[in-house]
Scaffold this active site. Structure first.
Site, PDB file in Angstrom:
ATOM      1  N   ASP A 196       0.868  -1.173   0.000  1.00 37.92           N
ATOM      2  CA  ASP A 196       0.000   0.000   0.000  1.00 37.92           C
ATOM      3  C   ASP A 196       0.903   1.220   0.000  1.00 37.92           C
ATOM      4  O   ASP A 196       1.919   1.245   0.706  1.00 37.92           O
ATOM      5  CB  ASP A 196      -0.956   0.032   1.190  1.00 37.92           C
ATOM      6  CG  ASP A 196      -2.118   0.974   0.895  1.00 37.92           C
ATOM      7  OD1 ASP A 196      -2.929   0.644   0.011  1.00 37.92           O
ATOM      8  OD2 ASP A 196      -2.205   2.048   1.513  1.00 37.92           O
TER       9      ASP A 196
ATOM     10  N   GLY B  19       0.840   6.540 -12.132  1.00 35.45           N
ATOM     11  CA  GLY B  19       0.299   7.382 -11.062  1.00 35.45           C
ATOM     12  C   GLY B  19       0.896   8.786 -11.054  1.00 35.45           C
ATOM     13  O   GLY B  19       0.904   9.500 -12.065  1.00 35.45           O
TER      14      GLY B  19
HETATM   15  P1  IMP Z   1      -2.793   1.776  -3.442  1.00 35.09           P
HETATM   16  O1  IMP Z   1      -1.520   1.386  -2.757  1.00 35.09           O
HETATM   17  O2  IMP Z   1      -3.328   0.706  -4.331  1.00 35.09           O
HETATM   18  O3  IMP Z   1      -3.788   2.351  -2.500  1.00 35.09           O
HETATM   19  O4  IMP Z   1      -2.438   2.929  -4.464  1.00 35.09           O
HETATM   20  C1  IMP Z   1      -1.497   3.881  -4.141  1.00 35.09           C
HETATM   21  C2  IMP Z   1      -1.561   5.018  -5.134  1.00 35.09           C
HETATM   22  O5  IMP Z   1      -0.499   5.902  -4.779  1.00 35.09           O
HETATM   23  C3  IMP Z   1      -1.334   4.622  -6.572  1.00 35.09           C
HETATM   24  O6  IMP Z   1      -2.502   4.284  -7.252  1.00 35.09           O
HETATM   25  C4  IMP Z   1      -0.697   5.887  -7.117  1.00 35.09           C
HETATM   26  O7  IMP Z   1      -1.693   6.836  -7.391  1.00 35.09           O
HETATM   27  C5  IMP Z   1       0.124   6.382  -5.939  1.00 35.09           C
HETATM   28  N1  IMP Z   1       1.482   5.815  -6.010  1.00 35.09           N
HETATM   29  C6  IMP Z   1       2.038   4.869  -5.204  1.00 35.09           C
HETATM   30  N2  IMP Z   1       3.277   4.576  -5.598  1.00 35.09           N
HETATM   31  C7  IMP Z   1       3.517   5.327  -6.676  1.00 35.09           C
HETATM   32  C8  IMP Z   1       4.645   5.443  -7.545  1.00 35.09           C
HETATM   33  O8  IMP Z   1       5.669   4.756  -7.434  1.00 35.09           O
HETATM   34  N3  IMP Z   1       4.512   6.340  -8.534  1.00 35.09           N
HETATM   35  C9  IMP Z   1       3.406   7.098  -8.719  1.00 35.09           C
HETATM   36  N4  IMP Z   1       2.320   7.005  -7.958  1.00 35.09           N
HETATM   37  C10 IMP Z   1       2.373   6.134  -6.937  1.00 35.09           C
END
Ligand code: IMP
Length: 241
Positions: free
Chosen positions: A99, A184
């Site tokens: 996460d 992202g």
């Molecule tokens: P989750 O961990 O699935 O809740 O998503 C985390 C969110 O944080 C991702 O969908 C991205 O929007 C952002 N994120 C996390 N790590 C990265 C990265 O390495 N690059 C760009 N965005 C990131």
């Protein structure tokens, strides 16, 4: 499988290790490790970062399951745990879940744990970058400071344990999105040490500095300990199976 390794039945692969003068050729256990994510950007990074870890890395799609969980935790740790345990439940495999999020100084650390849903769950990243820039208008460089955070949870089914590893990288929010790599928020995350956004870095360069790379480096120790236990015929894991 033959050989000197006796372990309890578990979904595994056995591979023939290269012969060594002391051991000759032998079979070694390569258990499956599920990575509980469907985010293609994360899958690509995690596969690369986990290379050579001694596990057979599989995704939900690889083994024909779907993991659908509400990421409603208040913290990265909660969400990583929820996803890892959902993976264990669906597959019976040791499961790794990540996460992560981006925290921006001038926004009081937002969007943080809500990064994937910032603005609206279905907002495009262009819309999110525009909203961030709107909120950062006129702010100082110090207030543009940001960090990416990653928390990895590794859930082990036989003992029912969940262990965590963390990583972060610090940067500055760039007023202009730049770069085609990554996913992202990468196009607006400028890394001073690289003088580039993380979207301008090819995957192997991001893999040296990123929050996820650092968290996985820490998680490797956890994976190694579980692997050694799985391979040890006298371990509690083997007896429990
Ligand atoms: P989750 O961990 O699935 O809740 O998503 C985390 C969110 O944080 C991702 O969908 C991205 O929007 C952002 N994120 C996390 N790590 C990265 C990265 O390495 N690059 C760009 N965005 C990131």
């Amino acid at each position: 499988p033959q050989g000197d390794l006796k372990v309890a039945p578990t979904p595994t692969t056995w591979v023939r290790a290269l012969p060594t003068p002391r051991h000759g050729a032998r079979l070694v256990l390569v258990p499956k490790l599920l990575i509980a994510t469907t985010n293609p950007g994360k899958i690509a990074e995690l596969r690369g970062l986990l290379e050579g870890c001694g596990w057979d890395v599989v995704t939900p799609a690889d083994i024909g399951i779907a993991i659908d969980v509400e990421e409603d935790g208040e913290t990265y740790h909660d969400n990583a745990r929820i996803k890892a345990l959902a993976g264990v439940q669906a597959s019976g495999l040791v499961t790794l879940a990540d996460d992560s999020g981006i925290e921006i100084q001038a926004m009081g650390g937002e969007p943080g744990v809500r990064s994937a849903r910032f603005l609206r769950p279905d907002a495009t990243y262009e819309e999110r970058f525009a909203e961030i820039e709107r909120q950062l208008a006129g702010k100082s460089l110090a207030e543009r400071a940001a960090r990416f955070v990653a928390v990895i949870a590794v859930a082990e089914p036989r003992k029912g344990e969940v262990r965590f590893a963390e990583g972060e990288i610090r940067g500055i929010i760039s007023p202009e999105p730049r770069g085609e790599h990554g996913f992202g928020y990468d196009p607006i995350f400028w890394s001073p040490s690289q003088n580039a956004t993380t979207a301008e870095l090819p995957e192997h360069e991001k893999a040296i500095i990123s929050h996820r790379a650092r968290a996985i480096a820490n998680a490797r120790q956890i994976l190694l300990e579980i692997l050694n236990d799985y391979r040890d015929p006298d371990s509690t894991y083997s007896r429990a199976g």
